[in-house]
Design a protein around this motif. Structure first.
Motif, PDB file in Angstrom:
ATOM      1  N   PHE A  61      94.643  84.367 101.292  1.00 23.72           N
ATOM      2  CA  PHE A  61      93.783  83.497 102.103  1.00 23.72           C
ATOM      3  C   PHE A  61      94.420  82.138 102.400  1.00 23.72           C
ATOM      4  CE2 PHE A  61      89.771  85.718 100.248  1.00 23.72           C
ATOM      5  CZ  PHE A  61      90.014  86.815 101.070  1.00 23.72           C
ATOM      6  N   VAL A  62      95.070  81.550 101.379  1.00 23.73           N
ATOM      7  CA  VAL A  62      95.582  80.189 101.531  1.00 23.73           C
ATOM      8  C   VAL A  62      97.020  80.178 102.040  1.00 23.73           C
ATOM      9  CG1 VAL A  62      96.023  77.995 100.367  1.00 23.73           C
ATOM     10  CG2 VAL A  62      94.016  79.355  99.735  1.00 23.73           C
ATOM     11  N   ALA A  63      97.894  80.879 101.314  1.00 21.50           N
ATOM     12  CA  ALA A  63      99.311  80.833 101.678  1.00 21.50           C
ATOM     13  C   ALA A  63      99.613  81.611 102.950  1.00 21.50           C
ATOM     14  CB  ALA A  63     100.160  81.360 100.517  1.00 21.50           C
ATOM     15  N   ALA A  64      99.044  82.837 103.050  1.00 22.23           N
ATOM     16  CA  ALA A  64      99.374  83.688 104.201  1.00 22.23           C
ATOM     17  C   ALA A  64      98.527  83.370 105.429  1.00 22.23           C
ATOM     18  CB  ALA A  64      99.213  85.158 103.815  1.00 22.23           C
ATOM     19  N   TRP A  65      97.221  83.180 105.233  1.00 18.41           N
ATOM     20  CA  TRP A  65      96.322  82.994 106.378  1.00 18.41           C
ATOM     21  C   TRP A  65      95.990  81.534 106.659  1.00 18.41           C
ATOM     22  CZ3 TRP A  65      92.220  87.435 105.385  1.00 18.41           C
ATOM     23  CH2 TRP A  65      92.870  88.665 105.506  1.00 18.41           C
ATOM     24  N   GLY A  66      96.427  80.614 105.799  1.00 19.90           N
ATOM     25  CA  GLY A  66      96.230  79.196 106.048  1.00 19.90           C
ATOM     26  C   GLY A  66      94.785  78.737 106.028  1.00 19.90           C
ATOM     27  N   MET A  67      93.955  79.337 105.172  1.00 24.74           N
ATOM     28  CA  MET A  67      92.525  78.986 105.126  1.00 24.74           C
ATOM     29  C   MET A  67      92.255  77.763 104.266  1.00 24.74           C
ATOM     30  SD  MET A  67      90.850  82.804 104.845  1.00 24.74           S
ATOM     31  CE  MET A  67      89.180  82.167 104.692  1.00 24.74           C
ATOM     32  N   SER A  68      93.278  77.206 103.599  1.00 19.02           N
ATOM     33  CA  SER A  68      93.155  75.974 102.827  1.00 19.02           C
ATOM     34  C   SER A  68      92.043  76.066 101.788  1.00 19.02           C
ATOM     35  CB  SER A  68      92.938  74.789 103.782  1.00 19.02           C
ATOM     36  OG  SER A  68      93.015  73.574 103.089  1.00 19.02           O
ATOM     37  N   ALA A  69      91.291  74.967 101.609  1.00 20.81           N
ATOM     38  CA  ALA A  69      90.290  74.892 100.541  1.00 20.81           C
ATOM     39  C   ALA A  69      89.209  75.959 100.658  1.00 20.81           C
ATOM     40  CB  ALA A  69      89.664  73.507 100.506  1.00 20.81           C
ATOM     41  N   PRO A  70      88.618  76.222 101.831  1.00 20.36           N
ATOM     42  CA  PRO A  70      87.627  77.296 101.922  1.00 20.36           C
ATOM     43  C   PRO A  70      88.189  78.651 101.498  1.00 20.36           C
ATOM     44  CG  PRO A  70      87.481  75.892 103.853  1.00 20.36           C
ATOM     45  CD  PRO A  70      88.715  75.462 103.100  1.00 20.36           C
ATOM     46  N   GLY A  71      89.462  78.897 101.778  1.00 24.94           N
ATOM     47  CA  GLY A  71      90.075  80.145 101.353  1.00 24.94           C
ATOM     48  C   GLY A  71      90.160  80.258  99.849  1.00 24.94           C
ATOM     49  N   ALA A  72      90.493  79.135  99.179  1.00 27.18           N
ATOM     50  CA  ALA A  72      90.535  79.134  97.716  1.00 27.18           C
ATOM     51  C   ALA A  72      89.164  79.392  97.127  1.00 27.18           C
ATOM     52  CB  ALA A  72      91.083  77.791  97.216  1.00 27.18           C
ATOM     53  N   ALA A  73      88.130  78.790  97.732  1.00 24.40           N
ATOM     54  CA  ALA A  73      86.767  79.009  97.247  1.00 24.40           C
ATOM     55  C   ALA A  73      86.343  80.457  97.449  1.00 24.40           C
ATOM     56  CB  ALA A  73      85.800  78.071  97.963  1.00 24.40           C
ATOM     57  N   LEU A  74      86.651  81.028  98.618  1.00 23.00           N
ATOM     58  CA  LEU A  74      86.291  82.414  98.897  1.00 23.00           C
ATOM     59  C   LEU A  74      86.992  83.372  97.933  1.00 23.00           C
ATOM     60  CD1 LEU A  74      84.816  84.434 100.693  1.00 23.00           C
ATOM     61  CD2 LEU A  74      86.779  84.404 102.242  1.00 23.00           C
ATOM     62  N   ALA A  75      88.265  83.091  97.631  1.00 29.84           N
ATOM     63  CA  ALA A  75      88.988  83.930  96.679  1.00 29.84           C
ATOM     64  C   ALA A  75      88.325  83.900  95.307  1.00 29.84           C
ATOM     65  CB  ALA A  75      90.443  83.452  96.571  1.00 29.84           C
ATOM     66  N   THR A  76      87.892  82.726  94.883  1.00 30.15           N
ATOM     67  CA  THR A  76      87.224  82.592  93.591  1.00 30.15           C
ATOM     68  C   THR A  76      85.902  83.347  93.566  1.00 30.15           C
ATOM     69  OG1 THR A  76      88.235  80.435  93.179  1.00 30.15           O
ATOM     70  CG2 THR A  76      86.241  80.953  91.938  1.00 30.15           C
ATOM     71  N   VAL A  77      85.113  83.220  94.621  1.00 25.93           N
ATOM     72  CA  VAL A  77      83.814  83.904  94.682  1.00 25.93           C
ATOM     73  C   VAL A  77      83.994  85.419  94.652  1.00 25.93           C
ATOM     74  CG1 VAL A  77      81.820  84.354  96.161  1.00 25.93           C
ATOM     75  CG2 VAL A  77      82.620  82.010  95.832  1.00 25.93           C
ATOM     76  N   LEU A  78      84.954  85.935  95.422  1.00 25.42           N
ATOM     77  CA  LEU A  78      85.188  87.382  95.430  1.00 25.42           C
ATOM     78  C   LEU A  78      85.666  87.875  94.070  1.00 25.42           C
ATOM     79  CD1 LEU A  78      86.876  87.827  98.928  1.00 25.42           C
ATOM     80  CD2 LEU A  78      84.546  88.442  98.251  1.00 25.42           C
ATOM     81  N   ALA A  79      86.519  87.098  93.408  1.00 27.80           N
ATOM     82  CA  ALA A  79      86.980  87.485  92.073  1.00 27.80           C
ATOM     83  C   ALA A  79      85.826  87.471  91.076  1.00 27.80           C
ATOM     84  CB  ALA A  79      88.099  86.546  91.608  1.00 27.80           C
ATOM     85  N   GLN A  80      84.938  86.488  91.202  1.00 29.51           N
ATOM     86  CA  GLN A  80      83.765  86.450  90.326  1.00 29.51           C
ATOM     87  C   GLN A  80      82.841  87.635  90.591  1.00 29.51           C
ATOM     88  OE1 GLN A  80      82.235  82.554  91.249  1.00 29.51           O
ATOM     89  NE2 GLN A  80      83.344  81.569  89.562  1.00 29.51           N
ATOM     90  N   GLY A  81      82.735  88.041  91.848  1.00 26.86           N
ATOM     91  CA  GLY A  81      81.949  89.230  92.168  1.00 26.86           C
ATOM     92  C   GLY A  81      82.515  90.471  91.510  1.00 26.86           C
TER      93      GLY A  81
END
Length: 394
Positions: free
Chosen positions: A131-151
């Protein structure tokens, strides 16, 4: 029913060995949870360094108003807002995992939650990179990654409880409210929940004062939080081990074993915290360079100065955590909440409001060791009074 090998019976066996068997998986699981935030910081540090580090300090804010009240600088406000909006959207799945993990740890199984966190931690790293490195989503991408991992961790924990053949097996088709059980849960859990809500508010008050000292100081203090997380993780993990140890032995009527376990747990916790503190005192600045972008290298010097101030004082935090865990292990949650709110939360808020600091970072952050000392002293006094009372009962 035959006890599972993964569950630990604290009522028999070596008092030294059992807390360690429980503590190590909890510590390792916490490391994977911290990996979420650290990976976010490292990856964001290469694309949005200052904003990424600030996010770890302001993630408890639920809305734009909260961020404004905390005086978040305008240059990082959009990133912070995007992060917390996505992060808070995933709180429900985080709650599911924490409840399931709490059930498993209560019966002495700290290994299974660790394994679940290992899997979800790896997933979080991969999603961060995507999300962050490849797609450049920055902070929202980091948050989305965390939420999906928590799911993912919540789903795995549910599967474990549904499939486990034990008295605490979860049957989804039989889920319902039980008034008596719910009352007991509220009696014990509500004070702890209230503490969990008010605790961040006091920290937000301190963070708001830090935010007024400049972006470099904000980043340096956030970086300290990335480095000293082992202090809180180790202390909290040992406190959980002590609470479980006391709960099982208190229920079995083994008062003397409870007291001995608390003494040993306190000694072990102090030893670990002092060891980690020494590492932070000596090497916080080089460690900071591992996270910071080379352009932000001077901030590592500020971080080093802050850690050299804080590291010798972390031991003050230990007594409050261990004694609080011992008291909660005996089923008492209201008074520990009151002590924590007065000793920690009230002390921090009053310090910021009443003690002149003139936007000086060190004067602001001195509130932390002061609040640790006040809370630990209160818990030490109360525990010994409380212990003498329960000694008669057991």
């Amino acid at each position: 029913m035959k006890k599972r090998a993964s569950a630990i019976d604290f009522t028999t066996g070596s008092i030294w060995k059992l807390p360690l068997l429980y503590f190590l998986p909890v510590l390792a699981g916490g490391l994977f949870q911290q990996l979420y935030a650290t990976v976010d910081a490292v990856i964001l540090g290469q694309f949005a360094m200052a904003g990424g580090l600030v996010l770890s300090a302001v993630c408890v804010a639920a809305a734009p108003l909260g961020l404004r009240l905390m005086s978040v600088p305008n240059d990082v406000y959009p990133l912070a807002l995007g992060y917390v909006q996505i992060y808070f959207a995933g709180l429900a799945v985080s709650m599911v995992y924490n409840i399931c993990a709490g059930i498993l740890r209560a019966v002495g199984d700290s290994r299974t939650p660790f394994c679940i966190l290992a899997v979800s931690g790896a997933a979080n790293v991969g999603l961060d990179l995507l999300f962050v490195a490849a797609w450049g989503m920055s902070a929202p991408g980091a948050a989305l990654a965390t939420v999906l991992a928590q799911g993912l961790s919540a789903a795995l924990a549910l599967v474990v409880l549904v499939r486990r053949q034990a008295a605490y097996r979860l049957s989804l088709g039989r889920l319902r409210f039980d008034r008596a059980v719910l009352g007991k849960i509220f009696t014990i859990g509500l004070p702890m929940a209230l503490q969990s809500v008010l605790y961040p508010i006091s920290n937000m008050t301190v963070q708001a004062a830090v935010n007024q000292t400049g972006t470099d100081n904000i980043v340096a203090w956030a970086l300290c939080g990335k480095l000293d997380f082992l202090i809180w993780l180790a202390a909290d993990s040992f406190a959980a081990a002590v609470a479980t140890f006391v709960a099982q032995n208190y229920g079995a009527g083994q008062g003397e074993r409870c007291q001995k376990g608390v003494r040993i747990g306190l000694g072990m916790t102090l030893a670990v915290i002092i060891f980690i503190s020494a590492i932070l005192f000596l090497w916080s600045e080089p460690l900071g360079h591992l996270i910071l972008n080379p352009a932000d290298a001077p901030i590592a010097g500020v971080t080093g100065r802050l850690m050299r101030l804080m590291a010798p004082l972390y031991f003050l935090y230990v007594f409050g955590e261990v004694f609080a865990g011992a008291i909660r292990g005996q089923g008492e949650s209201l008074r520990p909440m009151v002590i924590t709110l007065l000793g920690t939360c009230a002390t921090r808020v009053l310090w910021i409001w009443l003690v002149p600091h003139n936007h000086q970072l060190l004067a602001i952050l001195a509130v932390y060791p002061v609040s640790w000392a006040v809370t630990s002293l209160a818990f030490t006094i109360y525990y010994h009074l409380f212990r003498d009372h329960t000694k008669v009962r057991t």
